[in-house]
Design an enzyme around this catalytic site. Structure first.
Site, PDB file in Angstrom:
ATOM      1  N   SER A  71      44.901  39.962  51.118  1.00  0.00           N
ATOM      2  CA  SER A  71      44.451  41.317  50.916  1.00  0.00           C
ATOM      3  C   SER A  71      42.990  41.447  50.469  1.00  0.00           C
ATOM      4  O   SER A  71      42.418  42.530  50.581  1.00  0.00           O
ATOM      5  CB  SER A  71      45.339  42.003  49.871  1.00  0.00           C
ATOM      6  OG  SER A  71      45.180  41.384  48.610  1.00  0.00           O
ATOM      7  N   SER A 107      46.105  35.924  48.717  1.00  0.00           N
ATOM      8  CA  SER A 107      45.050  36.892  49.032  1.00  0.00           C
ATOM      9  C   SER A 107      43.622  36.479  48.685  1.00  0.00           C
ATOM     10  O   SER A 107      42.687  37.194  49.047  1.00  0.00           O
ATOM     11  CB  SER A 107      45.355  38.229  48.370  1.00  0.00           C
ATOM     12  OG  SER A 107      46.320  38.898  49.125  1.00  0.00           O
ATOM     13  N   LYS A 129      36.583  43.311  44.028  1.00  0.00           N
ATOM     14  CA  LYS A 129      37.702  43.844  44.796  1.00  0.00           C
ATOM     15  C   LYS A 129      38.100  45.182  44.160  1.00  0.00           C
ATOM     16  O   LYS A 129      38.108  45.308  42.932  1.00  0.00           O
ATOM     17  CB  LYS A 129      38.874  42.849  44.753  1.00  0.00           C
ATOM     18  CG  LYS A 129      40.086  43.249  45.578  1.00  0.00           C
ATOM     19  CD  LYS A 129      41.139  42.142  45.594  1.00  0.00           C
ATOM     20  CE  LYS A 129      42.347  42.507  46.446  1.00  0.00           C
ATOM     21  NZ  LYS A 129      43.355  41.417  46.490  1.00  0.00           N
TER      22      LYS A 129
HETATM   23  N1  GLN Z   1      50.064  38.545  52.198  1.00  0.00           N
HETATM   24  C1  GLN Z   1      50.831  38.508  50.996  1.00  0.00           C
HETATM   25  C2  GLN Z   1      51.511  39.843  50.788  1.00  0.00           C
HETATM   26  O1  GLN Z   1      51.331  40.676  51.590  1.00  0.00           O
HETATM   27  C3  GLN Z   1      49.984  38.143  49.816  1.00  0.00           C
HETATM   28  C4  GLN Z   1      49.141  39.251  49.322  1.00  0.00           C
HETATM   29  C5  GLN Z   1      48.412  38.912  48.050  1.00  0.00           C
HETATM   30  O2  GLN Z   1      48.221  37.745  47.700  1.00  0.00           O
HETATM   31  N2  GLN Z   1      48.009  39.949  47.344  1.00  0.00           N
HETATM   32  O3  GLN Z   1      52.185  40.062  49.843  1.00  0.00           O
END
Ligand code: GLN
EC number: 6.3.5.7
Length: 492
Positions: free
Chosen positions: A154, A178, A79
């Site tokens: 994400s 995410s 990532k």
């Molecule tokens: N969708 C969640 C957010 O926008 C989680 C994102 C994540 O786990 N990085 O914060």
């Protein structure tokens, strides 16, 4: 061999050890697939072909000499939130479009030390804020199962790359879902470890008390292999925990499900917005686990309504603080011709950050401001503790807790949900991070549009081996994890 991308990590490891193919051939095979198929998926932000081939050659030499690690020569994707020395690390942001890290994140260093071959860096929502990967400044990644749908976020690039067979395994990070939600949207297995199990050193911070790196792969077994490489204490991360690391592969067993008490939270299956197909597939998977010897126990998690508001206060609060370092002076993007220092700060930040990141900085700054700190931030921290206690109470009677990973399957690209609608989609994943618990997503079927559905299992602290074993045994008795998106069937 034309089907090297079909092999599991265990098969790849055996094939490399017995010289059925070399790491060079395997790496070239994946690079060729990326060149031909990724223009449709757009999972990679940076492909590091030259470095990958050099790493493959080094792995081949170690394999020949007989002193190679179990995973030496196997490719992976990182990532783009993990710092990679000498290679651009953007975190999906224009702010870091020119950032080349002088050092490797611990996760990256560990992967290198194990002889894994880095194919490149994969797309993500800007600073890991989002659930679709559309918040990336380079644009959206497609879901390999339906190219007009998002892969989740994400860690959407990680999920899409693995689901399209453009990498056998990938790293992801999970602050509020995410790893689990994109794994769910793309039909993969993904593990969010206990907070402190995987080092955050060199992982660009979103919300430090919630962020945790972990593996994304086609099966629990593949995840176990990558966990063996990335887990462990790191003196460079003060929140990393000095506790012995399991051998996640050796611990995989076929007896995890018999007698397992699975808690089914009443509140989770009555959530408005829970898609009927998702509910049905998750219930079928639980029935399957029951047939395999698990005991389903209805439980209460009374704090469910507080998950979204609590997370969406604490995460932006920490983000507003973490992101203050991007000021146009020390790192990354700087606006052109600033008239004075204030103008430099203002324009660098408003030109360098996307809309969602700015929204969160505003919310976080507001919640932390002198007049509101007690009313919002301190209150949210108290509720956070209650959410953790709710789980600990549940674990007095059950071994793991079952939930969907997301209330729906993958959204369409450009669906343009309001921020609130988008945040509500995180209902099943956020509490795990607030409590610091481990949880896993496993693919358990498809909806009426042939989009993958995921089951989430939440464990008590340090139960990674148990979670991996449960899913491993489920996968030995089902074949959902072996299904491939049509695009992954294409041969390069
Ligand atoms: N969708 C969640 C957010 O926008 C989680 C994102 C994540 O786990 N990085 O914060």
């Amino acid at each position: 061999m034309t089907d090297l991308h079909r092999l599991s990590i265990r098969e790849l490891s055996e094939g490399l050890k017995t010289a059925q193919f070399s790491s060079r051939e395997l790496t070239e095979h994946y690079l060729k697939r990326i060149a031909q198929i990724d223009p449709k998926v757009k999972s990679y932000v940076t492909v590091t072909a030259e470095q990958a081939l050099a790493e493959a050659n080094a792995a081949d030499a170690a394999l020949k000499a007989g002193n190679a690690h179990a995973l030496a020569g196997i490719p992976l994707a990182h990532k783009d939130i993990f710092c990679t020395q000498g290679i651009k690390t953007t975190a999906g942001s224009k702010m870091l479009d020119n950032f080349i890290s002088p050092y490797d994140a611990t996760v990256v260093a560990k992967a290198k030390a194990a002889g894994l071959v880095t194919l490149g860096k994969v797309n993500m929502d800007e600073f890991a804020m989002g659930s679709t990967s559309e918040n990336s400044y380079v644009g959206a990644t497609s879901n390999p199962w339906a190219l007009d749908h998002v892969p989740g976020g994400s860690s959407g690039g990680s999920a899409a790359a693995v689901a399209a067979d453009l990498a056998p395994i990938a790293t992801g990070t999970d602050t509020g879902g995410s790893i689990r939600q994109p794994a769910s949207f793309c039909g993969l297995t993904g593990l969010k470890p206990t907070y402190g199990r995987v080092s955050r050193f060199g992982m660009i911070a979103y919300a430090s008390s919630l962020d945790q790196g972990g593996p994304m792969a086609r099966s629990a077994e593949d995840c176990a292999y990558l966990m063996n490489v990335i887990a462990g204490h790191d003196a460079k991360d003060s929140t990393s925990i000095n506790k012995e690391v399991d051998d996640y592969v050796a611990n995989l067993n076929g007896t995890a499900v018999k007698g397992l008490r699975i808690g089914i939270p009443k509140q989770y299956f009555n959530v408005t917005g829970l898609d009927a197909d998702v509910k049905a597939r998750v219930e079928e998977s639980l029935k399957k686990l029951e047939d395999m010897g698990a005991i389903l126990v209805e439980i209460d998690l009374n704090m469910t309504e507080a998950y979204v508001p609590t997370y969406y206060l604490i995460a932006p609060a920490e983000a507003s603080s973490n992101l203050s370092r991007f000021d146009g002076v020390r790192y990354g993007y700087r606006c052109e011709n600033p008239v004075d220092l204030m103008d430099l700060y203002k324009r660098s930040r408003s030109e360098g950050f996307g809309a969602e990141v700015q929204r969160r900085i505003l919310i976080g700054t507001y919640a932390l401001s002198a007049g509101y700190y007690d009313a919002y931030y301190v209150k949210a921290q108290k509720v956070r503790r209650l959410i953790q206690q709710d789980f600990l109470k549940a674990f007095e009677n059950v071994d793991v807790i079952a939930a969907p990973s997301a209330p729906t399957t993958a959204y369409k690209i450009g669906a343009n949900l309001s921020p609130t609608e988008m945040y509500l989609g995180d209902i099943y994943t956020l509490a795990v991070n607030l409590a610091g618990l481990p949880a896993i997503n496993a693919p358990v079927g498809f909806d009426k549009d042939s989009l993958p559905v995921g089951l989430q299992l939440i464990g008590n602290y340090w139960s990674e081996s148990q979670l991996l074993s449960i899913v491993h045994q489920y996968q030995q008795n089902t074949d959902w994890h072996t299904k491939r998106a049509a695009i992954a069937e294409e041969n390069a």
